[in-house]
Scaffold this motif. Structure first.
Motif, mmCIF file in Angstrom:
data_model
loop_
_atom_site.group_PDB
_atom_site.id
_atom_site.type_symbol
_atom_site.label_atom_id
_atom_site.label_comp_id
_atom_site.label_asym_id
_atom_site.label_seq_id
_atom_site.Cartn_x
_atom_site.Cartn_y
_atom_site.Cartn_z
ATOM 1 N N LEU A 27 0.816 -1.201 0.000
ATOM 2 C CA LEU A 27 0.000 0.000 0.000
ATOM 3 C C LEU A 27 0.854 1.258 0.000
ATOM 4 O O LEU A 27 0.741 2.110 -0.884
ATOM 5 C CB LEU A 27 -0.903 -0.017 1.242
ATOM 6 C CG LEU A 27 -1.797 1.189 1.493
ATOM 7 C CD1 LEU A 27 -2.842 1.295 0.380
ATOM 8 C CD2 LEU A 27 -2.482 1.077 2.858
ATOM 9 N N TYR A 28 1.734 1.370 0.992
ATOM 10 C CA TYR A 28 2.521 2.598 1.147
ATOM 11 C C TYR A 28 3.592 2.335 2.196
ATOM 12 O O TYR A 28 3.431 1.459 3.046
ATOM 13 C CB TYR A 28 1.616 3.759 1.600
ATOM 14 C CG TYR A 28 2.206 5.133 1.414
ATOM 15 C CD1 TYR A 28 2.222 5.726 0.159
ATOM 16 C CD2 TYR A 28 2.735 5.841 2.487
ATOM 17 C CE1 TYR A 28 2.762 7.000 -0.019
ATOM 18 C CE2 TYR A 28 3.271 7.103 2.323
ATOM 19 C CZ TYR A 28 3.283 7.679 1.065
ATOM 20 O OH TYR A 28 3.820 8.914 0.890
ATOM 21 N N THR A 29 4.665 3.089 2.119
ATOM 22 C CA THR A 29 5.702 3.014 3.150
ATOM 23 C C THR A 29 5.695 4.316 3.931
ATOM 24 O O THR A 29 5.893 5.396 3.363
ATOM 25 C CB THR A 29 7.085 2.780 2.522
ATOM 26 O OG1 THR A 29 7.076 1.530 1.816
ATOM 27 C CG2 THR A 29 8.158 2.726 3.612
ATOM 28 N N PHE A 30 5.432 4.210 5.230
ATOM 29 C CA PHE A 30 5.388 5.376 6.108
ATOM 30 C C PHE A 30 6.727 5.444 6.833
ATOM 31 O O PHE A 30 6.955 4.715 7.791
ATOM 32 C CB PHE A 30 4.239 5.238 7.112
ATOM 33 C CG PHE A 30 2.894 5.069 6.461
ATOM 34 C CD1 PHE A 30 2.066 6.157 6.247
ATOM 35 C CD2 PHE A 30 2.464 3.820 6.046
ATOM 36 C CE1 PHE A 30 0.829 6.000 5.641
ATOM 37 C CE2 PHE A 30 1.225 3.652 5.445
ATOM 38 C CZ PHE A 30 0.414 4.746 5.236
ATOM 39 N N GLY A 31 7.632 6.325 6.371
ATOM 40 C CA GLY A 31 8.961 6.328 6.949
ATOM 41 C C GLY A 31 9.615 7.685 7.065
ATOM 42 O O GLY A 31 10.819 7.773 7.263
ATOM 43 N N ASP A 32 8.849 8.761 6.935
ATOM 44 C CA ASP A 32 9.441 10.094 7.014
ATOM 45 C C ASP A 32 10.052 10.333 8.391
ATOM 46 O O ASP A 32 9.451 10.007 9.411
ATOM 47 C CB ASP A 32 8.391 11.178 6.749
ATOM 48 C CG ASP A 32 7.830 11.090 5.346
ATOM 49 O OD1 ASP A 32 8.429 10.383 4.525
ATOM 50 O OD2 ASP A 32 6.797 11.721 5.091
#
Length: 316
Positions: free
Chosen positions: A75-80
């Motif tokens: 889906l998405y990579t949340f890594g900020d």
């Protein structure tokens, strides 16, 4: 490699949003249910134990819920670094979290087990997204006043316009059902989502909608937005429906996911134009009225190998 990751305080976590339909509602597989709310099936990636992210995902979902995953997609990579929308914490002392989210669809919302594992209605987390019975009263009565007050505190025309656009506050404004994530992040930024109060050690207004642990409601909003968008250009709705269905059941499924009330005849004409379904020659006696014809999804050959989805003609 593992040592380097640990030295930097980085932890890779995997979460999955599993959508299904149950009793005419879009539901999501959840776990837990403690003081901070429910969570998505979630676990750390352990390089020594798992060869791939997907294998790790399948293992811990089965361990946490006993539900076997079928098809999944990233889906998405949340890594900020330093992200605050909202903060995700995993493990003591972790300074940076990379959270990889997955989306899964199933037509089998079978019983699940495990600590707090359940199928939970998706719109319980986002009640303002449910327009099936018309414009939700929660928008104008509960959300709009504090949002407009928040925008006015900085006398920001841009903030005001953002609130008005995302929640369709002006007369005649169009509701965009795909902007689920943008609306949730606006509520978080304005300090109205319970998760915002938790993350910033502040008292948040008790808004409607169930909270979730960590950043799981943000991940769920991302997944719901993706699914609503995908319905229009890929036949993903049929991954949620049984092998045979009536057109009324198909419309109810589309409404449950989109949160919209759809025009019956226009929806049926749209389905027929796509060529995605075909009659089975059998009738359903489970409709409570006249027996209705049963249909089935024709598969990839339905559009000659092309890709198509379903139009969503709103009820006016």
């Amino acid at each position: 490699m593992t040592g380097a990751v640990q030295d930097q305080g980085v932890l890779i976590g995997l979460s999955v949003v599993v959508f299904a339909l149950r009793d005419g509602e879009a539901v999501v597989l959840t776990t837990g249910g403690g003081p901070d709310g429910a969570g998505l099936p979630f676990g750390p990636f352990e390089p020594a134990r798992h060869r791939t992210f997907e294998l790790a995902l399948r293992d811990f979902v089965a361990e946490q819920t006993t539900f076997p995953l079928g098809y999944v997609e990233q889906l998405y990579t949340f890594g900020d670094a330093g992200r605050e929308s909202p903060r995700a914490e995993m493990g003591v002392g972790a300074r940076r979290v990379v959270s990889v989210g997955y989306l899964a669809l199933t037509h089998d919302a079978s019983a699940v087990a495990g600590p707090g594992a359940a199928w939970t209605p998706v719109l319980d987390f986002f009640p303002w997204e449910d327009w099936r019975d018309g414009r939700p009263a929660v928008i104008d009565q509960v959300l709009a006043p504090p949002l407009m007050a928040w925008a006015a505190r900085k006398d920001s025309a841009a903030r005001t316009a953002r609130v008005e656009r995302l929640f369709a506050l002006k007369p005649g404004a169009r509701w965009n059902e795909q902007q689920v994530l943008e609306r949730y992040e606006l509520l978080y930024e304005a300090g109205l989502a319970p998760e915002a109060g938790r993350d910033h050690d502040q008292r948040a207004a008790p808004l409607p909608g169930r909270a979730m642990v960590s950043d799981h409601r943000r991940i769920l909003a991302t997944a719901l937005a993706r699914l609503r968008s995908k319905m229009k250009y890929r036949p993903v709705l049929f991954d949620l429906t049984p092998d045979t269905f009536t057109l009324s059941q198909l419309q109810a499924a589309a409404e449950a996911v989109s949160g919209l009330s759809l025009h019956k005849q226009n929806f049926r004409r749209g389905v027929e134009r796509t060529g995605l379904v075909e009659p089975t020659g059998r009738l359903s006696a489970a409709t409570g009225g006249r027996p209705a014809e049963l249909y089935r999804y024709r598969g990839a050959e339905a559009s000659g190998g092309g890709v198509t989805g379903l139009s969503l003609p709103g009820q006016r």
